[in-house]
Structures are given as structure tokens and as C-alpha cells.
Design an enzyme around this catalytic site. Structure first.
Site, PDB file in Angstrom:
ATOM      1  N   ASN A 249       0.845  -1.204   0.000  1.00 55.85           N
ATOM      2  CA  ASN A 249       0.000   0.000   0.000  1.00 55.85           C
ATOM      3  C   ASN A 249       0.874   1.245   0.000  1.00 55.85           C
ATOM      4  OD1 ASN A 249      -2.883   0.945   0.282  1.00 55.85           O
ATOM      5  ND2 ASN A 249      -1.875   2.160   1.851  1.00 55.85           N
TER       6      ASN A 249
ATOM      7  N   GLU B 179      -1.184   0.775  -5.446  1.00 57.11           N
ATOM      8  CA  GLU B 179      -1.108   2.153  -5.958  1.00 57.11           C
ATOM      9  C   GLU B 179       0.143   2.377  -6.802  1.00 57.11           C
ATOM     10  OE1 GLU B 179      -1.714   1.437  -2.740  1.00 57.11           O
ATOM     11  OE2 GLU B 179      -3.776   2.133  -2.440  1.00 57.11           O
TER      12      GLU B 179
ATOM     13  N   ASP C 189      -7.603  21.743   7.515  1.00 57.94           N
ATOM     14  CA  ASP C 189      -7.999  20.809   6.460  1.00 57.94           C
ATOM     15  C   ASP C 189      -8.445  21.536   5.194  1.00 57.94           C
ATOM     16  OD1 ASP C 189      -8.515  18.294   5.302  1.00 57.94           O
ATOM     17  OD2 ASP C 189      -8.987  17.489   7.271  1.00 57.94           O
TER      18      ASP C 189
HETATM   19 MN    MN Z   1      -4.370   0.748  -1.036  1.00 56.54          MN
END
Ligand code: MN
Length: 426
Positions: A137, A200, A248
């Protein structure tokens, strides 16, 4: 990233600032004064490493990194997600890097705003492997500096969160690597919402036509993209610390939470390394977080109205709360079906406007033109009270619900000639 920086310099220009600036507030203030420019802060008071920001703060720059047009970005991301390419170009990390004991005080990590919890790494991508399946990941996370080799990291309940839970259940720390300063196409791949079993980095490799260079870490079996700065360490099992406050997407403060703690071991720096910093609530932050949601909305709308042309989560809507969708309208009522599909596809979406294909959805003035000339308020609005909204929406109710609004700014099919745009048709 160096190659892409040359493209930016040639096609977009770089604002270079050589006077000494402090990493505390001063640097962020300068970045805020240049919201859509690439800025190089060459002389940071607290570090020998320059700060680079804004390499992907406009759609034009992102389109350039993906080798497509602004209107083609969504299609390119979908293609990358559907056609991942295995990593092939793998090098040893020792070849191009200077390695030392990790020391965050050497990096120009910015403290952005007055009420922030402290200095934050904002362009750091974390790499890890699933302790159960070994799948890889990559995801971008904000990381608050605790001391010279510890960070606390905001991890929302997605893949890295699951990996960490699995490691903690075995009583084990989780090996990680953090990369800072990479090509925007690679960075964008780490923000896509692909399934936990997908990789990814293979999506990133697809963006790079299968030629993406990656390096092997020293401490673990992790491969990371060629980046300016690579840190190696672990997520400590069971450790938590205060994370926040942090500004944010919506330019408002997120709360303090108890989040996992990273202990760093090694630090690898490229020669004359640059430190990439993403300004919180700036366009780079908004685009990297919002853009990967556009394919989700596009695909959901396409299931309902196959003549969908394009989707944008607008910059003014923080690339999160507002969407515009263009369609080739074929049946009366298409607009309303598009709204329902779009609002369901991206649960944080609050307002959606649907327009015909003659409107440029990437142009805010053209969108307003459609709303001004093609909307009749009593017929063309869809209002859905008390639906689940975004935790980032300051107008949401305490229970997390909000009111969703759809605006149908398409031409009625039976009166099309009345709405014909002279400038386009003559
Ligand atoms: Mn992922």
C-alpha cells in the site's frame, strides 16, 4: 521529480525566493501569497534543504504530469486504475542517496498556521505491506513532528489502518517507509481509492508507461518511488499520541485525535535534495485529495446516464463539496438522475450542478452562465435534507448530516433553440 521540475520551469515558471525565511509561519505565509505558482524557498533559516511547493497546484500542471489535457485527467486516472503495470525498474537505495540516522531536525518541516499542533510533514507518502497477505500500500498522510525521530500520523480507516490493526493484533510493529518529493503523477496515484488488494504503485507505473523507477529499502522488503527524501521506520504497536490541530481542505481546523506513532531509523537524501511541502488548504492539497474522487463520480453517473462528458470537483468547492457534471442530454429528466448518482457516489458531496456539453465545467464563469440562464428555481432544484455529509463541512449538523442540493442547469429539450448560444453556433 527533477525531470518534471524542468518542465514546470519551462512551461509554468518557478517563483524562486532567495532571502532567508523561517520554517515557522513565514514560509507558509509566502506560499499562501502564491496560490497557483510553483515556489522554491531556497534559504530556510532552520535547515540546509530548500522547500519546494506547488508542483501540482493547478489542473494544467497535473495534466502535464499525466501527459494529457485538463479535460482528459479523469479518463487518464480511470485508465491507470484499470491497467496497473507491475514494477520492473528497481534499483538499490544505496546507489543515489546519502544515508544517515534519521534526524527530522535536518529537514525544513513547516509549521503553517498559528493554532497548528506543530510542524507537519504534508507531502509524505507512507509505504507498507499487509502483515497477512504481503500486498503493498501507498498512501499520503499528514505527520506531526514529536521529536527528532518520532511522528504522529493521521490514519483514516482505510488500507494502512487495516495493515496496522493486523500488525497490532500480532503484537508487532509495522515496517514503513516514507517518501517525500516525487513526480505528481506518482503522488496522485497514492491518493486513488482503489481496492485493498490493488497496488497504488502499479497504478503510478501505468501513468509512467511502465518505466517508473523505484528503489529498494534497506531495512525492509519495501519498494518506494525514486524520491528526494526517503525515511525508514515503523509504526509502533499500541502507541498513540495527540495529532492536531491541523487545517484541512475547507481552510478550517480539524480536531485533535489520538493517532499512531512512527519511530524513524534511517534517512536517505538525494544529492542537493529538495523538500516538497504541500500547503494545507492550498490548491495542491485540494487537488490531490479531490481529483481521485472525480473518476468515482464519473463512473457512477455513467451507469445512469451513459452520455456523461466530464466531471469536476471544483477548486472553489474545496475540490470536495461541489461537483459539476456535463452531459449530452437525451431525455428529459436526465439532469435529475445525474444528480442522484453523483451525490451517492461521493458521500461528502454537498452540491452538484448538471450542465450541457456546450458548457466548460473547468471554467467557473461558464458554470455560472449555465446557472444564470438555464435554471428555474422551482423546477430545477433537488433538495435532500438530513443526508450523510462531509466531516469537513462547517455547516453540517452535529450528527454529521447535511442538506444536499442538486441544480439542473441543462436546457429543456423541447425549447433548445431558445437557449442556443450565439457565440458558439454562429
Ligand atoms: Mn491501497
Amino acid at each position: 521529480m527533477r525531470e518534471f521540475l524542468k518542465i514546470i520551469e519551462k512551461d509554468f515558471g518557478i517563483v524562486k525566493i532567495d532571502k532567508e525565511v523561517s520554517s515557522v509561519f513565514e514560509a507558509a505565509k509566502i506560499l499562501r501569497e502564491h496560490p497557483k505558482e510553483t515556489v522554491l524557498l531556497e534559504n530556510i533559516g532552520e535547515s540546509d534543504i530548500p522547500v519546494l511547493s506547488g508542483i501540482c497546484n493547478t489542473r494544467d500542471k497535473i495534466a502535464r504530469a499525466l501527459n494529457t489535457s485538463v479535460g482528459g485527467i479523469t479518463h487518464k486516472i480511470i485508465h491507470g486504475m484499470e491497467n496497473p503495470r507491475p514494477l520492473q525498474n528497481i534499483e538499490k537505495i544505496t546507489e543515489n542517496y546519502q544515508t544517515s540516522k534519521a534526524d527530522l531536525s535536518k529537514l525544513p518541516i513547516l509549521t503553517h498556521y498559528q493554532r497548528d499542533g506543530g510542524p507537519y510533514i504534508t507531502a509524505g507518502v507512507i509505504f507498507a505491506r499487509d502483515p497477512e497477505t504481503g500486498s503493498r500500500n501507498a498512501s499520503i498522510h499528514r505527520m506531526l513532528v514529536l521529536d527528532d525521530n518520532h511522528l504522529t500520523v493521521r490514519i483514516v480507516p482505510r488500507h494502512l489502518y487495516t495493515y496496522n490493526q493486523r500488525a497490532e493484533a500480532q503484537g508487532e510493529d509495522l515496517d514503513i517507509a516514507i517518501a517525500i518529493g516525487m513526480n505528481p503523477a506518482t503522488l496522485l496515484a497514492t491518493t486513488t481509492s482503489i481496492p485493498i488488494t490493488s497496488d497504488e504503485m502499479e497504478v503510478a507505473n501505468s501513468f509512467h508507461n511502465g518505466n517508473m523507477k523505484v528503489v529498494e529499502c534497506e531495512n525492509s522488503n519495501l519498494e518506494v518511488p525514486d524520491a528526494e527524501i526517503i525515511l525508514e521506520g515503523k509504526l509502533l504497536a499500541g502507541e498513540r499520541a495527540d495529532e492536531g490541530p491541523f487545517v484541512d481542505l475547507t481552510d478550517t481546523y480539524d480536531v485533535i485525535r489520538q493517532e499512531p506513532v512512527i519511530e524513524l531509523d534511517k534517512m536517505h537524501l538525494k544529492e542537493n535534495a529538495l523538500y516538497h511541502s504541500i500547503l494545507p488548504a492550498g490548491f495542491e492539497h485540494r487537488l490531490l485529495q479531490g481529483l481521485p474522487q472525480e473518476p468515482r463520480v464519473y463512473q457512477a453517473v455513467q451507469n445512469t446516464v451513459p452520455t456523461v462528458q466530464n466531471v469536476v470537483l471544483t477548486e472553489g468547492g474545496c475540490c470536495w463539496l461541489h461537483a459539476a457534471v456535463s452531459i449530452k442530454k437525451q431525455t428529459q429528466g436526465d439532469g435529475k438522475n445525474v444528480m442522484m448518482a453523483a451525490l451517492a457516489a461521493h458521500p461528502s458531496l454537498k452540491h452538484v450542478v448538471v450542465v450541457d456539453e456546450d458548457i466548460d465545467i473547468f471554467d467557473p464563469e461558464d458554470l455560472e452562465y449555465a446557472m444564470a440562464t438555464r435554471v428555474k428555481g422551482d423546477d430545477d432544484l433537488l433538495i435532500v435534507p438530513k443526508a450523510r455529509g462531509s466531516s469537513l463541512d462547517p455547516a453540517a449538523l452535529p450528527d454529521g448530516t447535511t442538506t444536499k442540493v442538486g441544480v439542473d442547469a441543462t436546457k429543456p429539450l423541447d425549447k433548445k433553440e431558445k437557449f442556443e448560444r450565439v457565440s458558439l453556433s454562429e
